[in-house]
Design a protein around this motif. Structure first.
Motif, PDB file in Angstrom:
ATOM      1  N   PRO A 110       0.804  -1.198   0.072  1.00 14.01           N
ATOM      2  CA  PRO A 110      -0.002  -0.078  -0.069  1.00 14.01           C
ATOM      3  C   PRO A 110       0.807   1.459   0.067  1.00 14.01           C
ATOM      4  O   PRO A 110       0.294   2.363  -0.120  1.00 14.01           O
ATOM      5  N   ARG A 111       2.058   1.094   0.277  1.00  8.22           N
ATOM      6  CA  ARG A 111       2.960   2.168   0.288  1.00  8.22           C
ATOM      7  C   ARG A 111       3.956   2.479  -0.824  1.00  8.22           C
ATOM      8  O   ARG A 111       4.747   3.506  -0.877  1.00  8.22           O
ATOM      9  N   LEU A 159      12.501  -2.447  12.502  1.00  8.27           N
ATOM     10  CA  LEU A 159      11.460  -1.542  11.594  1.00  8.27           C
ATOM     11  C   LEU A 159      10.765  -0.546  12.598  1.00  8.27           C
ATOM     12  O   LEU A 159      10.834   0.611  12.713  1.00  8.27           O
ATOM     13  N   VAL A 160       9.718  -1.115  13.491  1.00  9.57           N
ATOM     14  CA  VAL A 160       9.054  -0.460  14.317  1.00  9.57           C
ATOM     15  C   VAL A 160       8.632  -1.505  15.780  1.00  9.57           C
ATOM     16  O   VAL A 160       8.423  -2.677  15.557  1.00  9.57           O
ATOM     17  N   ARG A 288      12.265   4.289   6.334  1.00 14.01           N
ATOM     18  CA  ARG A 288      12.246   4.971   7.907  1.00 14.01           C
ATOM     19  C   ARG A 288      11.142   6.113   7.795  1.00 14.01           C
ATOM     20  O   ARG A 288      10.486   6.191   8.493  1.00 14.01           O
ATOM     21  N   ARG A 289      11.298   6.758   6.545  1.00 15.03           N
ATOM     22  CA  ARG A 289      10.101   7.883   6.448  1.00 15.03           C
ATOM     23  C   ARG A 289       8.763   7.362   6.640  1.00 15.03           C
ATOM     24  O   ARG A 289       7.855   7.752   7.330  1.00 15.03           O
ATOM     25  N   GLU A 290       8.536   6.096   5.845  1.00 19.39           N
ATOM     26  CA  GLU A 290       7.285   5.556   5.872  1.00 19.39           C
ATOM     27  C   GLU A 290       6.940   5.089   7.227  1.00 19.39           C
ATOM     28  O   GLU A 290       5.862   5.226   7.991  1.00 19.39           O
ATOM     29  N   ARG A 291       8.044   4.477   7.893  1.00 20.32           N
ATOM     30  CA  ARG A 291       7.640   3.969   9.095  1.00 20.32           C
ATOM     31  C   ARG A 291       7.353   5.268  10.326  1.00 20.32           C
ATOM     32  O   ARG A 291       6.271   4.893  11.107  1.00 20.32           O
ATOM     33  N   ASP A 292       8.171   6.212  10.180  1.00 16.09           N
ATOM     34  CA  ASP A 292       7.875   7.410  10.965  1.00 16.09           C
ATOM     35  C   ASP A 292       6.375   8.069  10.998  1.00 16.09           C
ATOM     36  O   ASP A 292       5.636   8.119  11.843  1.00 16.09           O
TER      37      ASP A 292
END
Length: 304
Positions: A110-111, A159-160, A288-292
């Motif tokens: 989806p990203r 990742l998170v 990293r940007r998507e995760r944040d």
């Protein structure tokens, strides 16, 4: 005088070893299976040792074959890539990312459009495989690996932190409509490879479940999530994997105040020397940007 290096035969052997099949290697190379066998035999003759044997219908590498493949694998991949680049066939740089089918379908796909839009020069190959990568043998640039972290010799970054909770279709139980003690009366969906299992969750919720309860088991998280969304039962899953289904209202937590169970289960990993590659750094910055952004969105929606 040493004999000339049989380069053609070496690349044919490499194709066989990589695909594990003479037929598939022949397809990849655009030649007949018998031509492939002949090339492998000529290489065995030149090296004075057998490289492949048969096991039923499958082919297996001999010990010498394994060692040879290990030694030449990445070099041949580099030669192929260099050749294709000069041909202009690869005006694109291919980035191969390996991730489990569940993370790929539920979170990465989806990203992806933002990565593709930002990097028109990179051809992305997403390899949805559960097997951990043997980086020295396989042509994989970066892997998002499911596990507990701590793989020596590799760059590893969590990742998170994910939050695990019971979820079901709103038609099965209204959001916040059940108490923890009600759950064992329902069909409980298990992801057998998950790092958070129902018995652990019951302990955290402070309830002793019945000695037996009705279970439905899956070996793939995405199947367990889809089964819950289909109204089959109550699943215990991570908000990272559930996100699309929670946002769309296909799933909700049936408990008003579930215990907080958090764990990192997905790790971005690759050999440290891959970090020198522009394509790998571009993907790392992007994920990293998507995760944040995802974590900020999740934290803003504390109602979930």
């Amino acid at each position: 005088m040493g004999m000339s290096v049989p380069l053609r035969a070496i690349t044919v052997f490499h194709a066989v070893a990589r695909s594990g099949s003479i037929t598939r290697a022949a397809e990849d190379l655009g030649v007949t299976p018998s031509a492939v066998s002949q090339q492998v035999q000529s290489l065995e003759l030149a090296l004075g040792t057998a490289l492949i044997g048969k096991s039923g219908r499958a082919i297996v590498l001999t010990e010498a074959g394994e060692r040879y493949f290990e030694m030449i694998g990445s070099e041949i991949d580099r030669i192929m890539e260099a050749t294709q680049r000069i041909q202009g066939f690869r005006s694109m740089t291919t980035l191969t990312v390996r991730a489990t089918p569940s993370l790929s379908t539920k979170w990465l796909l989806p990203r992806l459009s933002s990565f593709i839009t930002a990097h028109p020069d990179i051809e992305l190959r997403l390899d949805g495989t559960n097997e951990p990568t043997a980086f020295q043998k396989e042509n994989v640039d970066i892997e998002i690996r499911h596990g507990t972290g701590g793989w020596p010799g590799l760059f590893v970054e969590g990742l998170v932190e994910e939050s695990f909770r019971p979820v079901c279709a709103p038609a099965l139980a209204a959001p916040g409509g059940l108490a923890a003690g009600d759950l064992p009366r329902h069909l409980l969906i298990h992801s057998v490879k998950s790092q958070v299992q129902w018995p652990h969750w019951f302990t955290r919720a402070g309830i002793a479940p019945a000695p037996r309860w009705r279970r439905l088991l899956f070996d793939r998280t995405h199947m367990a999530i889809d089964a819950a969304a289909g109204g089959l039962g109550i699943a215990l899953e991570s908000d990272l994997m559930l996100w699309g289904d929670l946002r769309a209202g296909r799933l909700a937590c049936p408990l008003a105040d579930p215990p907080r169970v958090t764990v990192v289960t997905q790790w971005v990993t690759c050999p440290p020397d891959h970090l020198r590659l522009h394509k790998v750094r571009a993907f790392l910055d992007w994920i990293r940007r998507e995760r944040d952004a995802w974590a900020a969105e999740r934290d803003a929606l504390t109602t979930l």
